[in-house]
Design a protein around this motif. Structure first.
Motif, PDB file in Angstrom:
ATOM      1  N   VAL A  27     -14.224   9.742   2.138  1.00 35.30           N
ATOM      2  CA  VAL A  27     -12.563  10.057   1.943  1.00 35.30           C
ATOM      3  C   VAL A  27     -11.561   9.825   2.267  1.00 35.30           C
ATOM      4  N   ASP A  28     -11.088   8.622   1.188  1.00 35.82           N
ATOM      5  CA  ASP A  28      -9.700   7.427   1.967  1.00 35.82           C
ATOM      6  C   ASP A  28      -8.859   8.172   0.875  1.00 35.82           C
ATOM      7  N   GLY A  29      -7.907   8.761   2.117  1.00 34.69           N
ATOM      8  CA  GLY A  29      -6.752   9.457   2.072  1.00 34.69           C
ATOM      9  C   GLY A  29      -5.525   8.739   1.469  1.00 34.69           C
ATOM     10  N   CYS A  30      -4.538   9.308   0.978  1.00 35.03           N
ATOM     11  CA  CYS A  30      -3.049   8.490   0.367  1.00 35.03           C
ATOM     12  C   CYS A  30      -2.164   9.262  -0.069  1.00 35.03           C
ATOM     13  N   ASP A  31      -0.874   8.777   1.132  1.00 36.37           N
ATOM     14  CA  ASP A  31       0.112   9.971   1.326  1.00 36.37           C
ATOM     15  C   ASP A  31       1.281   9.403   1.922  1.00 36.37           C
ATOM     16  N   ILE A  32       1.856   9.635   1.240  1.00 39.65           N
ATOM     17  CA  ILE A  32       3.579   8.464   1.729  1.00 39.65           C
ATOM     18  C   ILE A  32       4.157   9.326   2.799  1.00 39.65           C
ATOM     19  N   ALA A  33       3.912  10.871   2.654  1.00 42.61           N
ATOM     20  CA  ALA A  33       4.497  11.076   3.880  1.00 42.61           C
ATOM     21  C   ALA A  33       2.709  11.239   5.139  1.00 42.61           C
ATOM     22  N   SER A  34       1.461  11.098   5.235  1.00 40.69           N
ATOM     23  CA  SER A  34       0.918  10.940   6.288  1.00 40.69           C
ATOM     24  C   SER A  34       1.630  10.320   7.541  1.00 40.69           C
ATOM     25  N   PRO A  35       1.130  10.341   8.213  1.00 39.77           N
ATOM     26  CA  PRO A  35       1.750  10.125   9.826  1.00 39.77           C
ATOM     27  C   PRO A  35       0.635   9.182  10.615  1.00 39.77           C
ATOM     28  N   ILE A  36      -0.153   9.097   9.489  1.00 44.04           N
ATOM     29  CA  ILE A  36      -1.519   8.536   9.505  1.00 44.04           C
ATOM     30  C   ILE A  36      -1.093   6.691   9.462  1.00 44.04           C
ATOM     31  N   SER A  37      -1.495   7.045   7.758  1.00 42.70           N
ATOM     32  CA  SER A  37      -1.295   5.767   7.047  1.00 42.70           C
ATOM     33  C   SER A  37       0.275   5.023   6.327  1.00 42.70           C
ATOM     34  N   ARG A  38       0.358   6.816   6.191  1.00 43.18           N
ATOM     35  CA  ARG A  38       2.124   6.374   4.996  1.00 43.18           C
ATOM     36  C   ARG A  38       2.325   5.809   4.157  1.00 43.18           C
ATOM     37  N   ARG A  39       1.073   5.250   2.805  1.00 37.58           N
ATOM     38  CA  ARG A  39       0.288   4.670   2.079  1.00 37.58           C
ATOM     39  C   ARG A  39       1.177   5.094   0.718  1.00 37.58           C
ATOM     40  N   ASP A  40       1.455   4.110  -0.401  1.00 37.08           N
ATOM     41  CA  ASP A  40       2.130   4.787  -1.444  1.00 37.08           C
ATOM     42  C   ASP A  40       1.194   4.991  -2.444  1.00 37.08           C
ATOM     43  N   ALA A  41       1.809   6.333  -3.134  1.00 36.54           N
ATOM     44  CA  ALA A  41      -0.181   5.869  -4.365  1.00 36.54           C
ATOM     45  C   ALA A  41       0.530   5.359  -4.892  1.00 36.54           C
ATOM     46  N   LEU A  42       2.008   4.270  -5.451  1.00 30.15           N
ATOM     47  CA  LEU A  42       2.681   3.654  -6.424  1.00 30.15           C
ATOM     48  C   LEU A  42       1.604   2.365  -6.056  1.00 30.15           C
ATOM     49  N   SER A  43       1.729   2.183  -5.349  1.00 33.20           N
ATOM     50  CA  SER A  43       1.290   0.740  -4.514  1.00 33.20           C
ATOM     51  C   SER A  43      -0.406   0.784  -4.258  1.00 33.20           C
ATOM     52  N   LEU A  44      -0.937   1.809  -4.270  1.00 39.00           N
ATOM     53  CA  LEU A  44      -2.632   1.823  -4.599  1.00 39.00           C
ATOM     54  C   LEU A  44      -3.120   1.147  -5.851  1.00 39.00           C
ATOM     55  N   PHE A  45      -2.118   2.671  -6.977  1.00 38.28           N
ATOM     56  CA  PHE A  45      -2.320   2.213  -8.450  1.00 38.28           C
ATOM     57  C   PHE A  45      -2.365   0.464  -8.859  1.00 38.28           C
ATOM     58  N   ARG A  46      -1.186  -0.397  -7.931  1.00 43.33           N
ATOM     59  CA  ARG A  46      -1.131  -1.592  -8.682  1.00 43.33           C
ATOM     60  C   ARG A  46      -1.997  -2.227  -7.630  1.00 43.33           C
ATOM     61  N   GLU A  47      -2.304  -2.197  -6.724  1.00 44.05           N
ATOM     62  CA  GLU A  47      -3.345  -2.933  -6.509  1.00 44.05           C
ATOM     63  C   GLU A  47      -4.939  -3.242  -5.476  1.00 44.05           C
ATOM     64  N   ASP A  48      -5.220  -1.971  -6.077  1.00 46.50           N
ATOM     65  CA  ASP A  48      -6.087  -1.588  -5.726  1.00 46.50           C
ATOM     66  C   ASP A  48      -6.838  -1.368  -6.122  1.00 46.50           C
ATOM     67  N   ALA A  49      -8.869  -1.847  -6.645  1.00 49.91           N
ATOM     68  CA  ALA A  49      -9.422  -2.042  -7.693  1.00 49.91           C
ATOM     69  C   ALA A  49     -10.446  -1.272  -7.242  1.00 49.91           C
ATOM     70  N   ARG A  50     -10.513  -0.966  -6.411  1.00 52.31           N
ATOM     71  CA  ARG A  50     -12.072  -0.247  -5.917  1.00 52.31           C
ATOM     72  C   ARG A  50     -12.468   1.461  -6.623  1.00 52.31           C
ATOM     73  N   ARG A  51     -13.845   1.500  -7.058  1.00 51.02           N
ATOM     74  CA  ARG A  51     -13.970   2.675  -7.442  1.00 51.02           C
ATOM     75  C   ARG A  51     -14.746   3.646  -6.779  1.00 51.02           C
ATOM     76  N   PHE A  52     -13.615   4.588  -7.048  1.00 49.23           N
ATOM     77  CA  PHE A  52     -14.874   6.006  -6.017  1.00 49.23           C
ATOM     78  C   PHE A  52     -14.879   6.870  -7.255  1.00 49.23           C
ATOM     79  N   ASP A  53     -16.159   7.656  -6.512  1.00 47.04           N
ATOM     80  CA  ASP A  53     -16.870   8.589  -6.829  1.00 47.04           C
ATOM     81  C   ASP A  53     -15.953   9.802  -7.754  1.00 47.04           C
ATOM     82  N   LEU A  54     -15.373  10.102  -6.842  1.00 46.91           N
ATOM     83  CA  LEU A  54     -14.604  11.441  -7.648  1.00 46.91           C
ATOM     84  C   LEU A  54     -12.597  10.605  -6.740  1.00 46.91           C
ATOM     85  N   VAL A  55     -12.045  10.868  -7.369  1.00 45.15           N
ATOM     86  CA  VAL A  55     -10.508  10.540  -7.266  1.00 45.15           C
ATOM     87  C   VAL A  55      -9.744  12.100  -7.955  1.00 45.15           C
ATOM     88  N   VAL A  56      -9.337  12.778  -6.068  1.00 42.54           N
ATOM     89  CA  VAL A  56      -8.668  14.099  -6.884  1.00 42.54           C
ATOM     90  C   VAL A  56      -7.247  13.225  -6.688  1.00 42.54           C
TER      91      VAL A  56
END
Length: 297
Positions: A27-56
């Motif tokens: 599982v790869d988590g994405c949340d701007i509020a995460s104290p671990i990654s603080r990764r912005d979902a919008l940035s992921l949607f612009r830059e990440d081309a990986r394919r997942f078996d399931l996106v929640v």
């Protein structure tokens, strides 16, 4: 198997991450509020081309009553998140998407008056009708539009599953939500015990374990039509408060705050479609007991 959970630090998101990990997903988590990654979902949607078996897709802005009524411009960010996610899912050919919609998408005409209210079934939302009805505030509009985007992504070849959770609750829920707030007040043995609105508002309470398990059951069954995540049982705010206080072992006076955001009068789901796939296992009484044991620790 690889999964992505957006909003992974939120109430639903973090439980979804744990459940998917238990099922063997990486599982790869994405949340701007995460104290671990603080990764912005919008940035992921612009830059990440990986394919997942399931996106929640559970990312949203503060889906609690005070924000729903008091921060209408959250609509802009929620629409941006959903549109960016579905455009990314189509562009990168994601295998499967689970979209967390909401019972707030249902027309309030069915929920505002106790005399005419009735259980909400999935077919009450139909995009082929001239008058689709008015959902609950800007958050409801965002989720309704998200479901329209889900249909477009499905038509473009992405396997999309839409679930509509009702009043999810659990032992680690924050105090911005009624259940979490009630638990905190009971822990402090507040007297009087304050309830927003009249206290007569009825909700369909479903434990977070059943929200997650029900949603994943929809994916496993490959159901492509929207499914309510609900129990079909309505319990008022005042009755929930009584249950919580009884579990805490005290009998306060209850006061109501009619100036506070209260939402619609009656919101209970029709669980028929869900029950063909999954039946909730945690009763409200058991959920209250679990939460109080957790708080007591």
């Amino acid at each position: 198997m690889k999964a992505l959970v957006t909003g992974s630090a939120g109430f639903v998101g973090r439980h979804m991450v744990a459940a998917l990990a238990d099922c063997g997903f990486l599982v790869d988590g994405c949340d701007i509020a995460s104290p671990i990654s603080r990764r912005d979902a919008l940035s992921l949607f612009r830059e990440d081309a990986r394919r997942f078996d399931l996106v929640v897709h559970a990312a949203a802005t503060a889906p609690h009553r005070a924000a729903i009524d008091g921060q209408p411009m959250n609509l802009a960010l929620d629409l941006t998140l959903d549109s960016a996610m579905f455009a990314w899912a189509v562009r990168t050919r994601q295998r499967r998407v689970l979209y967390l919609s909401s019972s707030a998408a249902y027309p309030t005409d069915y929920q505002d008056d106790f005399a005419t209210a009735r259980p909400l079934c999935e077919d009450m939302i139909r995009f082929d009708r001239y008058n689709i009805g008015t959902p609950d505030s800007s958050y409801g509009w965002a989720k309704l539009t998200g479901e329209k985007l889900a249909a477009a992504a499905s038509a473009a070849g992405v396997a999309v599953h839409v679930v509509r959770p009702f009043s999810g609750y659990g032992e680690d829920q924050g105090t911005a939500w009624p259940f979490g707030a009630f638990m905190a007040r009971a822990k402090r043995c507040e007297d009087p015990f304050t309830i927003w609105g009249s206290g007569e508002q009825v909700r369909d309470w479903i434990h977070i374990d059943d929200v997650v398990a029900g949603a994943l059951a929809v994916v496993d069954a490959d159901v492509r039509e929207p499914v309510n995540l609900c129990t079909g049982v309505g319990t008022s705010m005042i009755d929930l408060a009584r249950m919580v206080c009884a579990e805490a072992g005290y009998e306060p006076c209850f006061s109501t705050d009619l100036r506070a955001p209260a939402g619609v009068a009656y919101r209970v789901g029709d669980p028929t479609r869900l029950f063909d796939i999954y039946r909730p296992r945690v009763s409200l009484g058991e959920g209250v007991a679990r939460a109080f044991r957790s708080v007591a620790v």
